[in-house]
Design a protein around this motif. Structure first.
Motif, PDB file in Angstrom:
ATOM      1  N   ASP A  50      -8.799   6.466  12.053  1.00 33.56           N
ATOM      2  CA  ASP A  50      -9.893   5.510  11.876  1.00 33.56           C
ATOM      3  C   ASP A  50      -9.834   4.858  10.498  1.00 33.56           C
ATOM      4  N   GLN A  51      -9.509   5.637   9.479  1.00 42.23           N
ATOM      5  CA  GLN A  51      -9.400   5.086   8.132  1.00 42.23           C
ATOM      6  C   GLN A  51      -8.225   4.114   8.039  1.00 42.23           C
ATOM      7  N   GLN A  52      -7.117   4.462   8.670  1.00 48.01           N
ATOM      8  CA  GLN A  52      -5.975   3.558   8.680  1.00 48.01           C
ATOM      9  C   GLN A  52      -6.337   2.225   9.317  1.00 48.01           C
ATOM     10  N   LEU A  53      -7.061   2.289  10.423  1.00 42.49           N
ATOM     11  CA  LEU A  53      -7.480   1.065  11.104  1.00 42.49           C
ATOM     12  C   LEU A  53      -8.384   0.239  10.199  1.00 42.49           C
ATOM     13  N   THR A  54      -9.285   0.903   9.489  1.00 49.73           N
ATOM     14  CA  THR A  54     -10.189   0.198   8.581  1.00 49.73           C
ATOM     15  C   THR A  54      -9.428  -0.457   7.442  1.00 49.73           C
ATOM     16  N   VAL A  55      -8.482   0.259   6.858  1.00 49.84           N
ATOM     17  CA  VAL A  55      -7.687  -0.294   5.762  1.00 49.84           C
ATOM     18  C   VAL A  55      -6.889  -1.498   6.245  1.00 49.84           C
ATOM     19  N   GLN A  56      -6.287  -1.388   7.422  1.00 52.27           N
ATOM     20  CA  GLN A  56      -5.507  -2.510   7.951  1.00 52.27           C
ATOM     21  C   GLN A  56      -6.398  -3.722   8.207  1.00 52.27           C
ATOM     22  N   PHE A  89       0.848  -1.193   0.000  1.00 49.58           N
ATOM     23  CA  PHE A  89       0.000   0.000   0.000  1.00 49.58           C
ATOM     24  C   PHE A  89       0.887   1.248   0.000  1.00 49.58           C
ATOM     25  N   SER A  90       0.436   2.273  -0.678  1.00 47.37           N
ATOM     26  CA  SER A  90       1.174   3.535  -0.733  1.00 47.37           C
ATOM     27  C   SER A  90       1.306   4.150   0.656  1.00 47.37           C
ATOM     28  N   LYS A  91       2.545   4.360   1.102  1.00 44.61           N
ATOM     29  CA  LYS A  91       2.764   5.004   2.393  1.00 44.61           C
ATOM     30  C   LYS A  91       2.277   6.448   2.356  1.00 44.61           C
ATOM     31  N   GLU A  92       2.404   7.079   1.226  1.00 46.08           N
ATOM     32  CA  GLU A  92       1.928   8.457   1.071  1.00 46.08           C
ATOM     33  C   GLU A  92       0.424   8.536   1.281  1.00 46.08           C
ATOM     34  N   THR A  93      -0.302   7.588   0.661  1.00 47.04           N
ATOM     35  CA  THR A  93      -1.750   7.541   0.855  1.00 47.04           C
ATOM     36  C   THR A  93      -2.087   7.195   2.293  1.00 47.04           C
ATOM     37  N   TRP A  94      -1.365   6.230   2.842  1.00 46.34           N
ATOM     38  CA  TRP A  94      -1.592   5.822   4.230  1.00 46.34           C
ATOM     39  C   TRP A  94      -1.467   7.009   5.176  1.00 46.34           C
TER      40      TRP A  94
END
Length: 336
Positions: free
Chosen positions: A260-266, A249-254
């Motif tokens: 909350d979005q990071q948790l959802t993506v993970q 996954f793109s670290k820039e996007t991350w």
């Protein structure tokens, strides 16, 4: 790399400004995100299905999932660079591809190192992986979210067993075995006793049908999905690599996502990997009979002869030189 850092800094500044504005002018209104995925696999490949049916719905509240199959977005092997440049959000990356940038990743692509799917997960989640993951983030701008089980790779050959009966690595001498083009893959092909030939995945079927190569290696689900059973006569169950992919996954996007979005993506990545792992294991267990019904002979060679020979090729090699001290022992300790 300066441009990358500048982009990240700009995103951070923009987010900070947006958050400040939100504190004075009401709730922050965020545009929907586009998560583009590039893969050389087909739409029916189990990894692709897992991303489309599990990952995509879990992030749908804030992101649109836009996959590109069959290397239509980026050529196989160029996806990580595309993520690093900011032209792509996600890929399904192999350890062999990462070893092109970071040679120490070749340890995860070494024959007979991982024991099974569960062992892969234990290794990926163990602290021994932290320096590997951090280096990919820092130097390539790619975050490795989860590990996907691709399956046990076996040797597939055009020749009938009457023409070529493979019991030991010596029997593969002179066999043009298609392997992906990276150094790690080519080394593994040679370690098996064959003459490795680089061919893009999308060209393998034609190469087999025309005799440009004698064989290829892939797990049984991939053999069925790509219909390689139509152009091969035997499968030698070498199980030389319990193969894996990383959800990259793109670290820039991350870094642009909210916590909350990071948790959802993970969670979405882990769920997709777990679902795909289960389905891949089920397919492996059930596909041998189907492949045999297509006229392909399947048999097990002298696995100890293969294991001993392959591992001996890595001792003292340039690949082993790049492995951090003690990591192989820690990987083995996590096994059964």
């Amino acid at each position: 790399m300066t441009m990358k850092l500048t982009r990240r800094a700009a995103i951070g500044a923009a987010l900070s400004a947006g958050i400040l504005a939100g504190t004075t002018g009401g709730a922050l209104a965020q545009d929907r995100l586009n998560f583009t995925l590039a893969t050389a696999g087909s739409e029916t490949d189990q990894r692709s299905v897992a991303m489309a049916q599990v990952f995509a719905p879990m992030v749908a509240e804030f992101a649109d999932f836009q996959p590109g199959y069959n290397a239509t977005l980026f050529a196989q092997g160029t996806e990580l660079e595309a993520i690093s440049r900011g032209n792509l959000t996600m890929s399904i990356a192999s350890a062999q591809e990462l070893a092109q940038f970071f040679p120490e990743f070749s340890i995860f692509a070494t024959g007979y190192v991982h024991q099974d799917a569960a062992h892969q997960v234990r290794v990926f989640n163990d602290p021994l992986m932290d320096p590997f993951k951090q280096k990919v983030e820092d130097e390539l701008g790619v975050k490795l979210l989860s590990v996907m089980y691709l399956g046990r790779r076996h040797v597939n050959l055009r020749q009938s067993r009457e023409e070529l009966d493979v019991q030991t690595p010596a029997d593969l001498d002179g066999v043009n075995l298609r392997m992906p083009g990276t150094d790690a893959w080519q080394f593994l092909g040679a370690a098996l006793g064959a003459s490795p030939t680089p061919v893009a995945f999308t060209e393998v079927y034609t190469a087999l049908s025309t005799g440009a190569v004698d064989g290829q290696d892939n797990p049984l689900p991939t053999v069925v999905d790509a219909k390689f059973y139509e152009v091969t006569q035997q499968i030698v169950l070498t199980s030389h690599l319990v193969d894996l992919n990383y959800i990259a996954f793109s670290k820039e996007t991350w870094d642009s996502l909210t916590p909350d979005q990071q948790l959802t993506v993970q969670r979405a990545a882990d769920a997709a990997a777990a679902w795909g792992r289960l389905k891949q294991l089920e397919k492996e267990n059930n596909l041998a009979d189907f492949i045999r019904s297509q006229g392909v002979e399947i048999y097990t060679p002298d696995l100890e002869a293969f294991r001993t020979h392959v591992q001996a090729q890595y001792v003292g090699s340039e690949f082993a030189e790049s492995w951090p001290e003690g990591v192989l022992e820690r990987i083995n300790a996590l096994g059964n």
